[in-house]
Design a protein around this motif. Structure first.
Motif, short mmCIF file in Angstrom:
data_model
loop_
_atom_site.label_atom_id
_atom_site.label_comp_id
_atom_site.label_asym_id
_atom_site.label_seq_id
_atom_site.Cartn_x
_atom_site.Cartn_y
_atom_site.Cartn_z
N LYS A 86 -29.58 -5.78 64.26
CA LYS A 86 -29.70 -5.68 65.71
C LYS A 86 -30.61 -4.52 66.14
CE LYS A 86 -25.72 -8.20 67.44
NZ LYS A 86 -25.52 -9.00 66.22
N HIS A 87 -30.55 -3.41 65.41
CA HIS A 87 -31.45 -2.30 65.74
C HIS A 87 -32.90 -2.68 65.43
CE1 HIS A 87 -27.86 0.62 65.30
NE2 HIS A 87 -28.11 0.41 66.57
N ALA A 88 -33.10 -3.37 64.31
CA ALA A 88 -34.45 -3.82 63.96
C ALA A 88 -34.97 -4.80 65.00
CB ALA A 88 -34.44 -4.45 62.58
N MET A 89 -34.13 -5.76 65.38
CA MET A 89 -34.57 -6.76 66.34
C MET A 89 -34.88 -6.14 67.69
SD MET A 89 -35.30 -9.94 66.56
CE MET A 89 -34.39 -11.08 65.52
N GLU A 90 -34.12 -5.13 68.08
CA GLU A 90 -34.40 -4.45 69.35
C GLU A 90 -35.77 -3.78 69.31
OE1 GLU A 90 -32.60 -0.90 72.23
OE2 GLU A 90 -31.50 -1.54 70.45
N MET A 91 -36.07 -3.09 68.22
CA MET A 91 -37.39 -2.47 68.10
C MET A 91 -38.50 -3.50 68.12
SD MET A 91 -36.86 0.60 65.30
CE MET A 91 -38.56 1.19 65.54
N LEU A 92 -38.29 -4.61 67.42
CA LEU A 92 -39.33 -5.63 67.30
C LEU A 92 -39.55 -6.40 68.60
CD1 LEU A 92 -38.22 -6.88 63.80
CD2 LEU A 92 -40.47 -5.90 64.30
N LEU A 93 -38.46 -6.66 69.34
CA LEU A 93 -38.57 -7.45 70.56
C LEU A 93 -39.00 -6.65 71.79
CD1 LEU A 93 -35.46 -9.82 70.28
CD2 LEU A 93 -37.87 -10.43 70.00
N THR A 94 -38.64 -5.38 71.82
CA THR A 94 -38.99 -4.57 72.99
C THR A 94 -40.28 -3.79 72.81
OG1 THR A 94 -37.79 -2.58 72.28
CG2 THR A 94 -36.53 -4.26 73.50
#
Length: 277
Positions: A173-181
């Motif tokens: 979830k932390h990785a996806m947040e960085m990648l999506l935002t």
């Protein structure tokens, strides 16, 4: 060119080489040296990194490696100007893009395959493939002013290859947040999510990384090599396979002269003398 030959060329701040290499005792320091481009990973820099890690793989004098960037940044990722110029080619840059991403991926894999621990010393920004570099290194020290991002989504280019290293270092979830935002994470946030090991005062990342590198360099090089290889191999295995594999690794490790010496030194309350065998 061998690592020793490169070091002998006095790679100091006045050099215009894309990668500076110097050795301090058992620690080799690699400095990304394209400060005007915020150390962006142009093809020449990727080639230099690939050559350096090929040399370092079997360099008996180097026990640990520190990777840093010439101020004001650690690394801003791929060189977008160089990539844009490639669009003028008949294939709109397809062959060049495939080549540059393959070279970048090969460098990241060379860092993991390097038997010496590689420590990132980060001051300034580490974005896109620069963030990938940090995530790929075995350890990372950040100055308090360092910032991290995978901002490709902001320019229509998802950070797919940086995602590989990122998702192997921080939670999904932390990785996806960085990648999506694409938003910047400060050093404290990077430490909290596991992207870096520790945060030090701004401007002191290299000094702290060197201290950590010297600490590790004092260990048995055979043991460190064995442990690093096993760490990455077992991580991709199912649980039972990982235990079976690491039990075999520990059995072989116990039979090494350095393990015999280290255990003996511990029991005899003396400093061990490593032979690397």
């Amino acid at each position: 060119m061998s690592t020793a030959e490169t070091i002998d060329k006095a790679t100091d701040g006045s050099s215009d080489a894309p990668l500076l290499i110097r050795r301090e005792d058992a620690v080799t320091v690699l400095t990304l040296n394209r400060p005007a481009a915020r150390n962006a990973l142009a093809e020449c820099l990727l080639d230099a990194l690939a050559a350096a890690f090929a040399d370092l793989h079997d360099d008996a004098e180097t026990k640990t490696v520190v990777l840093t960037g010439a101020p004001p940044a650690f690394c801003a990722g791929h060189d977008l100007r160089e990539m844009t110029e490639a669009r003028a080619q008949a294939d709109r840059g397809r062959a060049y893009f495939a080549t540059i991403f393959a070279k970048c991926s090969a460098v990241m894999q060379a860092i993991v395959a390097c038997p010496k621990p590689v420590i990132a010393a980060v001051d300034g920004i580490a974005t896109a493939a620069g963030c990938q570099l940090v995530a790929t290194c075995d350890l990372a020290v950040a100055g308090a002013g360092a910032r991290f991002a995978t901002p490709g989504v902001n320019i229509g280019l998802f950070c797919s290859t940086p995602m590989v290293a990122l998702t192997r270092n921080v939670s999904p979830k932390h990785a996806m947040e960085m990648l999506l935002t694409g938003e910047m994470a400060d050093a404290g946030r990077a430490e909290a999510i596991g992207l870096v090991n520790r945060v030090v005062p701004e401007g002191q990342a290299l000094e702290a990384a060197m201290a950590l590198a010297r600490l590790i360099a004092d260990k048995s090089p055979l043991t460190v090599k064995t442990g690093k290889e096993a760490f990455y191999r077992q991580r991709e295995m199912p649980l039972a396979d990982a235990y079976a594999y690491t039990a075999r690794v520990m059995t072989e490790n116990m039979l090494a002269r350095d393990a015999e010496e280290g255990i003996g030194a511990f029991l005899e309350k003396r400093k061990p003398v490593w032979t690397g065998s």
